[in-house]
Scaffold this motif. Structure first.
Motif, PDB file in Angstrom:
ATOM      1  N   PHE A  19     -19.332  22.136 -24.538  1.00 39.25           N
ATOM      2  CA  PHE A  19     -19.456  21.859 -23.120  1.00 39.25           C
ATOM      3  C   PHE A  19     -20.331  20.600 -22.964  1.00 39.25           C
ATOM      4  N   ALA A  20     -21.398  20.290 -23.679  1.00 38.54           N
ATOM      5  CA  ALA A  20     -22.024  18.929 -23.571  1.00 38.54           C
ATOM      6  C   ALA A  20     -21.452  17.659 -24.179  1.00 38.54           C
ATOM      7  N   VAL A  21     -20.427  17.790 -25.116  1.00 37.88           N
ATOM      8  CA  VAL A  21     -19.806  16.804 -25.757  1.00 37.88           C
ATOM      9  C   VAL A  21     -18.412  16.533 -25.011  1.00 37.88           C
ATOM     10  N   LEU A  22     -17.825  17.213 -24.410  1.00 38.49           N
ATOM     11  CA  LEU A  22     -16.610  17.100 -23.665  1.00 38.49           C
ATOM     12  C   LEU A  22     -16.525  15.810 -22.778  1.00 38.49           C
ATOM     13  N   PRO A  23     -17.730  15.615 -21.722  1.00 38.39           N
ATOM     14  CA  PRO A  23     -17.475  14.464 -20.797  1.00 38.39           C
ATOM     15  C   PRO A  23     -17.866  13.324 -21.228  1.00 38.39           C
ATOM     16  N   PHE A  24     -18.464  13.142 -22.582  1.00 38.03           N
ATOM     17  CA  PHE A  24     -18.564  11.911 -23.062  1.00 38.03           C
ATOM     18  C   PHE A  24     -17.389  10.770 -23.144  1.00 38.03           C
ATOM     19  N   VAL A  26     -14.912   9.952 -21.087  1.00 36.70           N
ATOM     20  CA  VAL A  26     -13.789  10.268 -20.335  1.00 36.70           C
ATOM     21  C   VAL A  26     -13.591   9.361 -19.289  1.00 36.70           C
ATOM     22  N   LYS A  27     -12.606   8.566 -19.096  1.00 39.57           N
ATOM     23  CA  LYS A  27     -12.258   7.645 -18.027  1.00 39.57           C
ATOM     24  C   LYS A  27     -11.091   8.382 -17.082  1.00 39.57           C
ATOM     25  N   SER A  28     -11.297   8.229 -15.993  1.00 31.55           N
ATOM     26  CA  SER A  28     -10.227   9.045 -14.956  1.00 31.55           C
ATOM     27  C   SER A  28      -9.075   8.136 -14.914  1.00 31.55           C
ATOM     28  N   GLN A  29      -8.041   8.667 -14.362  1.00 25.49           N
ATOM     29  CA  GLN A  29      -6.955   7.546 -14.019  1.00 25.49           C
ATOM     30  C   GLN A  29      -7.196   6.902 -12.798  1.00 25.49           C
ATOM     31  N   HIS A  30      -8.188   7.463 -11.932  1.00 22.63           N
ATOM     32  CA  HIS A  30      -8.505   6.431 -10.769  1.00 22.63           C
ATOM     33  C   HIS A  30      -9.391   5.276 -11.161  1.00 22.63           C
ATOM     34  N   GLU A  31     -10.409   5.596 -12.203  1.00 22.62           N
ATOM     35  CA  GLU A  31     -10.906   4.629 -12.390  1.00 22.62           C
ATOM     36  C   GLU A  31     -10.335   3.335 -13.524  1.00 22.62           C
ATOM     37  N   GLY A  33      -7.098   2.706 -12.875  1.00 20.18           N
ATOM     38  CA  GLY A  33      -6.107   2.174 -12.105  1.00 20.18           C
ATOM     39  C   GLY A  33      -4.810   2.504 -12.507  1.00 20.18           C
ATOM     40  N   ASP A  34      -4.622   3.398 -13.555  1.00 19.68           N
ATOM     41  CA  ASP A  34      -3.210   3.929 -13.798  1.00 19.68           C
ATOM     42  C   ASP A  34      -2.763   5.320 -13.534  1.00 19.68           C
ATOM     43  N   VAL A  35      -2.779   5.465 -12.079  1.00 21.72           N
ATOM     44  CA  VAL A  35      -2.526   6.785 -12.029  1.00 21.72           C
ATOM     45  C   VAL A  35      -1.089   6.972 -11.965  1.00 21.72           C
ATOM     46  N   VAL A  36      -0.746   8.119 -12.776  1.00 30.61           N
ATOM     47  CA  VAL A  36       0.679   8.416 -12.811  1.00 30.61           C
ATOM     48  C   VAL A  36       1.021   9.101 -11.452  1.00 30.61           C
ATOM     49  N   PRO A  37       2.327   8.840 -10.999  1.00 26.82           N
ATOM     50  CA  PRO A  37       2.707   9.646  -9.849  1.00 26.82           C
ATOM     51  C   PRO A  37       3.155  11.039  -9.979  1.00 26.82           C
ATOM     52  N   GLY A  38       2.535  11.957  -9.058  1.00 25.69           N
ATOM     53  CA  GLY A  38       2.678  13.356  -9.316  1.00 25.69           C
ATOM     54  C   GLY A  38       1.332  14.027  -9.921  1.00 25.69           C
ATOM     55  N   SER A  39       0.544  13.180 -10.453  1.00 21.89           N
ATOM     56  CA  SER A  39      -0.739  13.832 -11.157  1.00 21.89           C
ATOM     57  C   SER A  39      -1.933  13.691 -10.329  1.00 21.89           C
ATOM     58  N   GLU A  40      -2.883  14.290 -10.825  1.00 16.37           N
ATOM     59  CA  GLU A  40      -4.145  14.398 -10.255  1.00 16.37           C
ATOM     60  C   GLU A  40      -4.780  12.857 -10.516  1.00 16.37           C
ATOM     61  N   ALA A  41      -5.413  12.331  -9.498  1.00 16.55           N
ATOM     62  CA  ALA A  41      -6.239  10.828  -9.894  1.00 16.55           C
ATOM     63  C   ALA A  41      -7.309  11.150 -10.766  1.00 16.55           C
ATOM     64  N   GLY A  42      -7.889  12.266 -10.699  1.00 14.51           N
ATOM     65  CA  GLY A  42      -9.159  12.611 -11.390  1.00 14.51           C
ATOM     66  C   GLY A  42      -8.828  13.150 -12.935  1.00 14.51           C
ATOM     67  N   ALA A  43      -7.535  13.169 -13.417  1.00 18.46           N
ATOM     68  CA  ALA A  43      -7.037  13.539 -14.669  1.00 18.46           C
ATOM     69  C   ALA A  43      -7.662  12.463 -15.911  1.00 18.46           C
ATOM     70  N   PRO A  44      -8.027  12.749 -16.917  1.00 20.36           N
ATOM     71  CA  PRO A  44      -8.392  11.836 -17.761  1.00 20.36           C
ATOM     72  C   PRO A  44      -7.243  11.068 -18.467  1.00 20.36           C
ATOM     73  N   VAL A  45      -7.468   9.768 -18.726  1.00 16.86           N
ATOM     74  CA  VAL A  45      -6.572   8.890 -19.171  1.00 16.86           C
ATOM     75  C   VAL A  45      -6.271   9.302 -20.912  1.00 16.86           C
ATOM     76  N   PRO A  47      -8.376  11.706 -23.385  1.00 13.48           N
ATOM     77  CA  PRO A  47      -9.548  12.549 -23.336  1.00 13.48           C
ATOM     78  C   PRO A  47     -10.273  12.698 -24.831  1.00 13.48           C
ATOM     79  N   GLN A  48      -9.333  12.087 -26.113  1.00 10.41           N
ATOM     80  CA  GLN A  48      -9.885  12.006 -27.359  1.00 10.41           C
ATOM     81  C   GLN A  48     -10.267  13.411 -27.784  1.00 10.41           C
TER      82      GLN A  48
END
Length: 78
Positions: A19-24, A26-31, A33-45, A47-48
């Motif tokens: 849980f400490a490693v997971l957030p490193f 991570v870029k969201s779709q909103h950050e 600018g590649d928001v897939v239609p029908g998905s959450e803008a905060g979803a990771p592009v 996640p690796q």
């Protein structure tokens, strides 16, 4: 340390450090600018997850070695 205690300790360390490693990195779709239609803008592009699982396994092994050292050094020797 018995192998069952060692395995249980490693599992707990691995799970908590995950849980400490997971957030490193991570870029969201909103950050990006590649928001897939029908998905959450905060979803990771990207996640690796495989890279993070490997890094977490190595990190947990190092932390476990430190915990095992102090367990043997201070707990078993009284």
């Amino acid at each position: 340390m018995s192998w069952t205690l060692g395995l249980a300790t490693y599992f707990v360390i691995w799970w908590v450090s995950l849980f400490a490693v997971l957030p490193f990195g991570v870029k969201s779709q909103h950050e990006t600018g590649d928001v897939v239609p029908g998905s959450e803008a905060g979803a990771p592009v990207k996640p690796q997850l495989v890279k993070k699982l490997i890094a977490n396994t190595v990190l947990a092994a190092v932390v476990w070695l430190i915990v095992d050292f102090f367990y043997i050094r201070y707990y078993l020797q009284g």
